[in-house]
Design a protein around this motif. Structure first.
Motif, PDB file in Angstrom:
ATOM      1  N   GLN A   3       0.816  -1.213   0.000  1.00  0.00           N
ATOM      2  CA  GLN A   3       0.000   0.000   0.000  1.00  0.00           C
ATOM      3  C   GLN A   3       0.855   1.271   0.000  1.00  0.00           C
ATOM      4  N   ARG A   4       1.950   1.288   0.742  1.00  0.00           N
ATOM      5  CA  ARG A   4       2.815   2.464   0.792  1.00  0.00           C
ATOM      6  C   ARG A   4       3.374   2.788  -0.595  1.00  0.00           C
ATOM      7  N   LEU A   5       3.839   1.768  -1.320  1.00  0.00           N
ATOM      8  CA  LEU A   5       4.372   1.984  -2.664  1.00  0.00           C
ATOM      9  C   LEU A   5       3.282   2.411  -3.640  1.00  0.00           C
ATOM     10  N   ALA A   6       2.085   1.854  -3.477  1.00  0.00           N
ATOM     11  CA  ALA A   6       0.963   2.242  -4.341  1.00  0.00           C
ATOM     12  C   ALA A   6       0.610   3.714  -4.129  1.00  0.00           C
ATOM     13  N   ILE A   7       0.578   4.150  -2.890  1.00  0.00           N
ATOM     14  CA  ILE A   7       0.271   5.548  -2.588  1.00  0.00           C
ATOM     15  C   ILE A   7       1.345   6.456  -3.185  1.00  0.00           C
ATOM     16  N   GLU A   8       2.605   6.054  -3.085  1.00  0.00           N
ATOM     17  CA  GLU A   8       3.693   6.846  -3.655  1.00  0.00           C
ATOM     18  C   GLU A   8       3.549   6.959  -5.179  1.00  0.00           C
ATOM     19  N   ALA A   9       3.168   5.854  -5.822  1.00  0.00           N
ATOM     20  CA  ALA A   9       2.975   5.886  -7.275  1.00  0.00           C
ATOM     21  C   ALA A   9       1.813   6.799  -7.648  1.00  0.00           C
ATOM     22  N   PHE A  10       0.693   6.684  -6.958  1.00  0.00           N
ATOM     23  CA  PHE A  10      -0.450   7.549  -7.264  1.00  0.00           C
ATOM     24  C   PHE A  10      -0.124   9.015  -6.992  1.00  0.00           C
ATOM     25  N   ALA A  11       0.642   9.277  -5.945  1.00  0.00           N
ATOM     26  CA  ALA A  11       1.044  10.663  -5.657  1.00  0.00           C
ATOM     27  C   ALA A  11       1.912  11.206  -6.786  1.00  0.00           C
ATOM     28  N   ALA A  12       2.770  10.359  -7.338  1.00  0.00           N
ATOM     29  CA  ALA A  12       3.622  10.800  -8.455  1.00  0.00           C
ATOM     30  C   ALA A  12       2.776  11.159  -9.673  1.00  0.00           C
ATOM     31  N   PHE A  13       1.690  10.470  -9.874  1.00  0.00           N
ATOM     32  CA  PHE A  13       0.813  10.750 -11.017  1.00  0.00           C
ATOM     33  C   PHE A  13      -0.098  11.951 -10.782  1.00  0.00           C
ATOM     34  N   MET A  80       4.059  -0.498 -13.130  1.00  0.00           N
ATOM     35  CA  MET A  80       2.648  -0.243 -13.448  1.00  0.00           C
ATOM     36  C   MET A  80       1.832  -1.534 -13.366  1.00  0.00           C
ATOM     37  N   ASN A  81       2.373  -2.619 -13.881  1.00  0.00           N
ATOM     38  CA  ASN A  81       1.669  -3.906 -13.789  1.00  0.00           C
ATOM     39  C   ASN A  81       1.457  -4.299 -12.333  1.00  0.00           C
ATOM     40  N   SER A  82       2.465  -4.063 -11.495  1.00  0.00           N
ATOM     41  CA  SER A  82       2.325  -4.364 -10.071  1.00  0.00           C
ATOM     42  C   SER A  82       1.266  -3.485  -9.417  1.00  0.00           C
ATOM     43  N   LEU A  83       1.211  -2.221  -9.819  1.00  0.00           N
ATOM     44  CA  LEU A  83       0.221  -1.294  -9.271  1.00  0.00           C
ATOM     45  C   LEU A  83      -1.196  -1.732  -9.642  1.00  0.00           C
ATOM     46  N   VAL A  84      -1.398  -2.065 -10.892  1.00  0.00           N
ATOM     47  CA  VAL A  84      -2.720  -2.533 -11.334  1.00  0.00           C
ATOM     48  C   VAL A  84      -3.072  -3.838 -10.611  1.00  0.00           C
ATOM     49  N   GLY A  85      -2.116  -4.735 -10.510  1.00  0.00           N
ATOM     50  CA  GLY A  85      -2.355  -5.997  -9.800  1.00  0.00           C
ATOM     51  C   GLY A  85      -2.717  -5.763  -8.344  1.00  0.00           C
ATOM     52  N   PHE A  86      -2.026  -4.833  -7.702  1.00  0.00           N
ATOM     53  CA  PHE A  86      -2.322  -4.499  -6.314  1.00  0.00           C
ATOM     54  C   PHE A  86      -3.746  -3.974  -6.173  1.00  0.00           C
ATOM     55  N   MET A  87      -4.148  -3.097  -7.080  1.00  0.00           N
ATOM     56  CA  MET A  87      -5.478  -2.505  -7.010  1.00  0.00           C
ATOM     57  C   MET A  87      -6.585  -3.524  -7.267  1.00  0.00           C
ATOM     58  N   LEU A  88      -6.304  -4.524  -8.080  1.00  0.00           N
ATOM     59  CA  LEU A  88      -7.336  -5.508  -8.423  1.00  0.00           C
ATOM     60  C   LEU A  88      -7.204  -6.821  -7.655  1.00  0.00           C
ATOM     61  N   ALA A  89      -6.239  -6.919  -6.750  1.00  0.00           N
ATOM     62  CA  ALA A  89      -5.976  -8.171  -6.039  1.00  0.00           C
ATOM     63  C   ALA A  89      -7.188  -8.674  -5.274  1.00  0.00           C
ATOM     64  N   ASP A  90      -7.968  -7.781  -4.729  1.00  0.00           N
ATOM     65  CA  ASP A  90      -9.124  -8.193  -3.928  1.00  0.00           C
ATOM     66  C   ASP A  90     -10.425  -8.164  -4.718  1.00  0.00           C
ATOM     67  N   CYS A  91     -10.309  -7.997  -6.026  1.00  0.00           N
ATOM     68  CA  CYS A  91     -11.487  -7.917  -6.889  1.00  0.00           C
ATOM     69  C   CYS A  91     -12.368  -9.149  -6.725  1.00  0.00           C
ATOM     70  N   CYS A  92     -13.611  -8.906  -6.474  1.00  0.00           N
ATOM     71  CA  CYS A  92     -14.623  -9.965  -6.416  1.00  0.00           C
ATOM     72  C   CYS A  92     -14.243 -11.057  -5.423  1.00  0.00           C
ATOM     73  N   ASP A  93     -13.583 -10.638  -4.352  1.00  0.00           N
ATOM     74  CA  ASP A  93     -13.192 -11.569  -3.287  1.00  0.00           C
ATOM     75  C   ASP A  93     -12.375 -12.745  -3.827  1.00  0.00           C
ATOM     76  N   GLY A  94     -11.558 -12.470  -4.842  1.00  0.00           N
ATOM     77  CA  GLY A  94     -10.691 -13.508  -5.402  1.00  0.00           C
ATOM     78  C   GLY A  94     -11.377 -14.474  -6.350  1.00  0.00           C
ATOM     79  N   GLN A  95     -12.655 -14.278  -6.601  1.00  0.00           N
ATOM     80  CA  GLN A  95     -13.409 -15.166  -7.496  1.00  0.00           C
ATOM     81  C   GLN A  95     -13.476 -14.527  -8.874  1.00  0.00           C
ATOM     82  N   ILE A  96     -12.510 -14.848  -9.720  1.00  0.00           N
ATOM     83  CA  ILE A  96     -12.381 -14.198 -11.020  1.00  0.00           C
ATOM     84  C   ILE A  96     -13.641 -14.333 -11.870  1.00  0.00           C
TER      85      ILE A  96
END
Length: 109
Positions: A3-13, A80-96
């Motif tokens: 989460q800390r790295l994700a926040i840093e990336a979003f702040a950069a954008f 960027m791929n890691s950021l997107v993955g982090f944001m979607l990791a909990d999508c639909c409670d893991g049920q793709i």
């Protein structure tokens, strides 16, 4: 990514110029562009551009390499791929299979 790295990336954008720089570098991936070309295409003063590139680099969104006397910057697509993955990791409670609506939106359908 955490989460800390994700926040840093979003702040950069969170600046119009930095978003424009990153999008330009994504279009030029994987080779990137020299600093002078980024400055010229986006009409950003080199001194200002240097600060923006430093913010993007600290967030690991871009990487730099020296080519003779020029410094080239390229988008770090892995981050960027890691950021997107982090944001979607909990999508639909893991049920793709429950994510078809989200995946359809991402595809633009």
């Amino acid at each position: 990514m955490n989460q800390r790295l994700a926040i840093e990336a979003f702040a950069a954008f969170a600046h119009d110029s930095r978003m424009s720089i990153y999008k330009m570098l994504v279009r030029e991936a994987p080779s990137g562009l020299p600093v002078g070309e980024i400055s010229r295409q986006l009409n950003i003063l080199p001194s200002t551009l240097s600060g923006h590139l430093a913010v993007l680099k600290r967030a690991d969104l871009v990487q730099s390499t020296r080519h003779h006397r020029e410094i080239h910057y390229a988008a770090n697509l892995h981050t960027m791929n890691s950021l997107v993955g982090f944001m979607l990791a909990d999508c639909c409670d893991g049920q793709i299979e429950n994510c078809t609506k989200i995946l359809t939106l991402l595809d633009g359908n």
